[in-house]
Design a protein around this motif. Structure first.
Motif, PDB file in Angstrom:
ATOM      1  N   HIS A 290       0.724  -1.022   0.184  1.00  0.00           N
ATOM      2  CA  HIS A 290      -0.102   0.110  -0.144  1.00  0.00           C
ATOM      3  C   HIS A 290       1.025   1.197   0.273  1.00  0.00           C
ATOM      4  O   HIS A 290       1.367   1.486   0.991  1.00  0.00           O
ATOM      5  CB  HIS A 290      -0.856   0.013   1.150  1.00  0.00           C
TER       6      HIS A 290
ATOM      7  N   ASN B 274      -0.228   4.139  -1.327  1.00  0.00           N
ATOM      8  CA  ASN B 274      -0.953   5.197  -0.496  1.00  0.00           C
ATOM      9  C   ASN B 274      -1.000   6.495  -1.490  1.00  0.00           C
ATOM     10  O   ASN B 274      -1.499   7.803  -1.065  1.00  0.00           O
ATOM     11  CB  ASN B 274      -0.426   5.698   0.855  1.00  0.00           C
TER      12      ASN B 274
ATOM     13  N   LEU C  66      -6.193   0.723  -2.261  1.00  0.00           N
ATOM     14  CA  LEU C  66      -6.198   1.597  -1.106  1.00  0.00           C
ATOM     15  C   LEU C  66      -4.729   1.569  -0.526  1.00  0.00           C
ATOM     16  O   LEU C  66      -3.985   0.804  -0.796  1.00  0.00           O
ATOM     17  CB  LEU C  66      -7.275   1.027  -0.056  1.00  0.00           C
ATOM     18  N   ASN C  67      -4.357   2.703   0.191  1.00  0.00           N
ATOM     19  CA  ASN C  67      -5.251   3.835   0.810  1.00  0.00           C
ATOM     20  C   ASN C  67      -5.469   5.062   0.027  1.00  0.00           C
ATOM     21  O   ASN C  67      -5.913   5.962   0.870  1.00  0.00           O
ATOM     22  CB  ASN C  67      -4.589   3.891   2.191  1.00  0.00           C
TER      23      ASN C  67
ATOM     24  N   PRO D 292      -9.680   5.795  -4.348  1.00  0.00           N
ATOM     25  CA  PRO D 292      -9.256   4.437  -4.385  1.00  0.00           C
ATOM     26  C   PRO D 292      -9.168   4.039  -5.915  1.00  0.00           C
ATOM     27  O   PRO D 292      -9.987   4.625  -6.500  1.00  0.00           O
ATOM     28  CB  PRO D 292     -10.104   3.611  -3.453  1.00  0.00           C
TER      29      PRO D 292
ATOM     30  N   PRO E 112     -12.287  -1.759   6.063  1.00  0.00           N
ATOM     31  CA  PRO E 112     -10.976  -1.201   6.081  1.00  0.00           C
ATOM     32  C   PRO E 112     -10.821  -0.386   7.300  1.00  0.00           C
ATOM     33  O   PRO E 112      -9.488  -0.246   7.527  1.00  0.00           O
ATOM     34  CB  PRO E 112     -10.910  -0.623   4.464  1.00  0.00           C
TER      35      PRO E 112
ATOM     36  N   ASP F   8     -10.837   2.839   7.448  1.00  0.00           N
ATOM     37  CA  ASP F   8     -10.690   4.254   7.207  1.00  0.00           C
ATOM     38  C   ASP F   8     -11.983   5.180   7.197  1.00  0.00           C
ATOM     39  O   ASP F   8     -12.884   4.607   6.622  1.00  0.00           O
ATOM     40  CB  ASP F   8      -9.988   4.492   5.821  1.00  0.00           C
TER      41      ASP F   8
ATOM     42  N   ALA G 298     -13.051   7.044   1.144  1.00  0.00           N
ATOM     43  CA  ALA G 298     -12.059   5.969   0.816  1.00  0.00           C
ATOM     44  C   ALA G 298     -12.701   4.600   0.528  1.00  0.00           C
ATOM     45  O   ALA G 298     -13.849   4.475   0.258  1.00  0.00           O
ATOM     46  CB  ALA G 298     -11.538   5.776   2.550  1.00  0.00           C
TER      47      ALA G 298
ATOM     48  N   SER H  39       1.837  -1.541   5.003  1.00  0.00           N
ATOM     49  CA  SER H  39       0.766  -0.641   5.106  1.00  0.00           C
ATOM     50  C   SER H  39       1.273   0.449   6.091  1.00  0.00           C
ATOM     51  O   SER H  39       0.825   0.507   7.357  1.00  0.00           O
ATOM     52  CB  SER H  39      -0.293  -1.253   5.617  1.00  0.00           C
TER      53      SER H  39
ATOM     54  N   CYS I 236       1.711   4.270   7.630  1.00  0.00           N
ATOM     55  CA  CYS I 236       0.959   5.615   8.004  1.00  0.00           C
ATOM     56  C   CYS I 236       1.825   6.673   8.576  1.00  0.00           C
ATOM     57  O   CYS I 236       2.990   6.386   8.971  1.00  0.00           O
ATOM     58  CB  CYS I 236      -0.091   5.443   8.840  1.00  0.00           C
TER      59      CYS I 236
ATOM     60  N   TRP J  80      -3.798   3.037  13.960  1.00  0.00           N
ATOM     61  CA  TRP J  80      -3.857   2.544  12.344  1.00  0.00           C
ATOM     62  C   TRP J  80      -3.269   1.016  12.361  1.00  0.00           C
ATOM     63  O   TRP J  80      -2.300   0.899  13.109  1.00  0.00           O
ATOM     64  CB  TRP J  80      -2.871   3.611  11.484  1.00  0.00           C
TER      65      TRP J  80
END
Length: 468
Positions: free
Chosen positions: A66, A68, A98-99, A103, A157, A159, A164, A321, A323, A337
């Motif tokens: 991901h 992003n 995603l994210n 998307p 998911p 979000d 999202a 994934s 963040c 997250w």
């Protein structure tokens, strides 16, 4: 070849990991493609990489990341995500829908994503499209536009952004499978039963139980198993080709294995974090080790390793994934997250824990990390193996050196990782993409923007040599 001078690059003296053996040989490369594998290639006139004392693996093909983009600003993007991949021996990634905002569930969103990646990656790449309510009509268009396959969530998911990615209800999943079956593409599934997860989450939160153990208990193996059963039933009805992402339990893996034996075209992956971290590590590390499905206990992990060695899993992927760091703080594990940032550590984890500590043969690891995802998603024969005619996508690793991962070693945008402070018994020293250096341990990252989107070949049912 007529003479050694016709090679552009020669890699000398390394232990080459092919599909069936580990051999001390040289590799001759022309125009980014492997042209010869033999002993004592004359390197006259060619650039030379001295690989003595190093193990030469096929570059990792990470089919589940991901990165992003577009639309998330300070989050991980293609440049930093692919930099971390390259520093860990990766040469190709398949980016999930995603994210990013939006998307990748429409042609316009795919075009935005392509624009974000073009000229900015250290590795070759492909894109997943998304199966999401309200976008069934977009599936054939995305298939024609060249997505790898499609991804759907059977649980939320998480979000909260109104734009999202959203989970697929039963109607969307059934109809989506029917449409995807007609395209011939694969549907990748995050399999957790939403009603179970939602109920257990509400109960825990209402009672103020917000820690790691409560989060883990809210997403039990039974929720994974129930979702897998449902998806397999729908796939049998529709003929849709399936791939289950980040399977965390032997019970779910066994169901998928049995379905494949019965004739269903289905594969599955697990991730290094399920093999190298446990629920106890989650409790000790905190939010940096939160993921969904959650980390399991040491007993489950031990069986996962055994079944991996026995061939139950088709390949490994990072499910990177990341963040911003502030989303991985606090003590409320339901709010933090959910995702592990591990793309840079995949190969080193598997070489260390899989080969050095457990004796898994290097050719088996090479298949799990490279050849099998290449076959499943239409990247073969050019990608995934060290063989004549394949792209010279290579990871050179020292299996006789140890180091402890520090935050400063990481190339990702936000240097949060559950592996910081972990000691590894090996280290990636060099990564080559089509014969060109992307990463060198002494110099760092090289040749930015060399990655390109891959052209896929059609993959038909039964084309992959799947273990049973």
């Amino acid at each position: 070849m007529e003479s050694a001078t016709s090679y552009d690059l020669v890699i000398t003296g390394g232990h080459i990991v092919t599909e069936s053996a580990v051999e001390r040989k040289d590799i001759g490369i022309v125009n980014g493609v492997i042209a010869e594998i033999s002993e004592n290639i004359d390197p006259e006139g060619a650039a030379v990489v001295d690989a003595r004392g190093l193990t030469v693996m096929p570059g990792v093909i990470d089919s589940h990341v991901h990165f992003n983009e577009p639309g998330l600003g300070s989050w991980e993007g293609f440049r930093t995500g692919s930099a971390a991949l390259a520093a860990g021996g990766g040469t190709c990634f398949l980016d999930m829908p995603l994210n990013g905002i939006p998307p990748t569930v429409s042609l316009s969103a795919l075009q935005q994503k392509r624009a974000c990646a073009s000229g900015r990656t250290y590795a070759d790449y492909g894109f997943w499209g998304g199966l999401m309510p309200g976008h069934l009509k977009d599936l054939p268009l995305l298939a024609q536009a060249g997505v790898i396959g499609f991804k759907a969530f059977m649980s939320s998911p998480g979000d909260k952004d109104k734009e999202a990615f959203r989970r697929s209800d039963d109607r969307t999943l059934k109809e989506g499978m029917r449409i995807i079956a007609e395209t011939g593409k694969v549907l990748a599934l995050h399999a957790e039963h939403e009603p179970t997860v939602a109920r257990l989450t509400r109960e825990a939160r209402s009672q103020g139980r917000l820690g790691a153990a409560s989060y883990t208990a809210s997403r039990p193996i039974a929720a994974e198993v129930e979702a897998v059963e449902t998806a397999l039933r729908y796939a049998a009805e529709s003929g849709c080709r399936l791939h289950f992402v980040h399977i965390s339990s032997v019970a779910a893996a066994g169901l998928i294995r049995d379905a494949r034996k019965s004739g269903l075209d289905v594969t599955l992956e697990t991730c290094p974090h399920y093999l190298c971290l446990t629920d106890s590590d989650f409790a000790a590390i905190g939010a940096a080790a939160k993921c969904a499905p959650p980390l399991r206990d040491a007993e489950e992990q031990a069986v996962l390793w055994r079944k991996l060695q026995e061939g139950w899993f088709d390949f490994l992927a990072s499910d990177h994934s990341p963040c911003p760091a502030e989303l991985k703080t606090g003590t409320d594990m339901f709010e933090a997250w959910g995702g592990i940032a591990g793309v840079q550590s995949t190969l080193e984890l598997m070489l260390d824990e899989g080969h050095l500590k457990r004796g898994i043969p290097l050719p088996q690891l090479a298949r799990l990390l490279s050849a099998a995802p290449a076959e499943r998603f239409g990247l073969a024969p050019a990608k995934g193996r060290i063989a004549i005619g394949c792209d010279a996508d290579l990871a050179l690793a020292d299996l006789n050196t140890s180091y402890t991962l520090q935050e400063t070693d990481l190339y990702q945008q936000h240097r949060t990782s559950p592996y910081i402070g972990r000691s590894f018994g090996c280290r990636v020293k060099k990564t080559l993409l089509r014969g060109r250096s992307m990463y060198n341990g002494s110099e760092g990252l090289l040749n930015p923007g060399s990655g390109r989107e891959l052209e896929l070949r059609p993959v038909h049912s039964g084309a992959m040599n799947i273990s049973l």
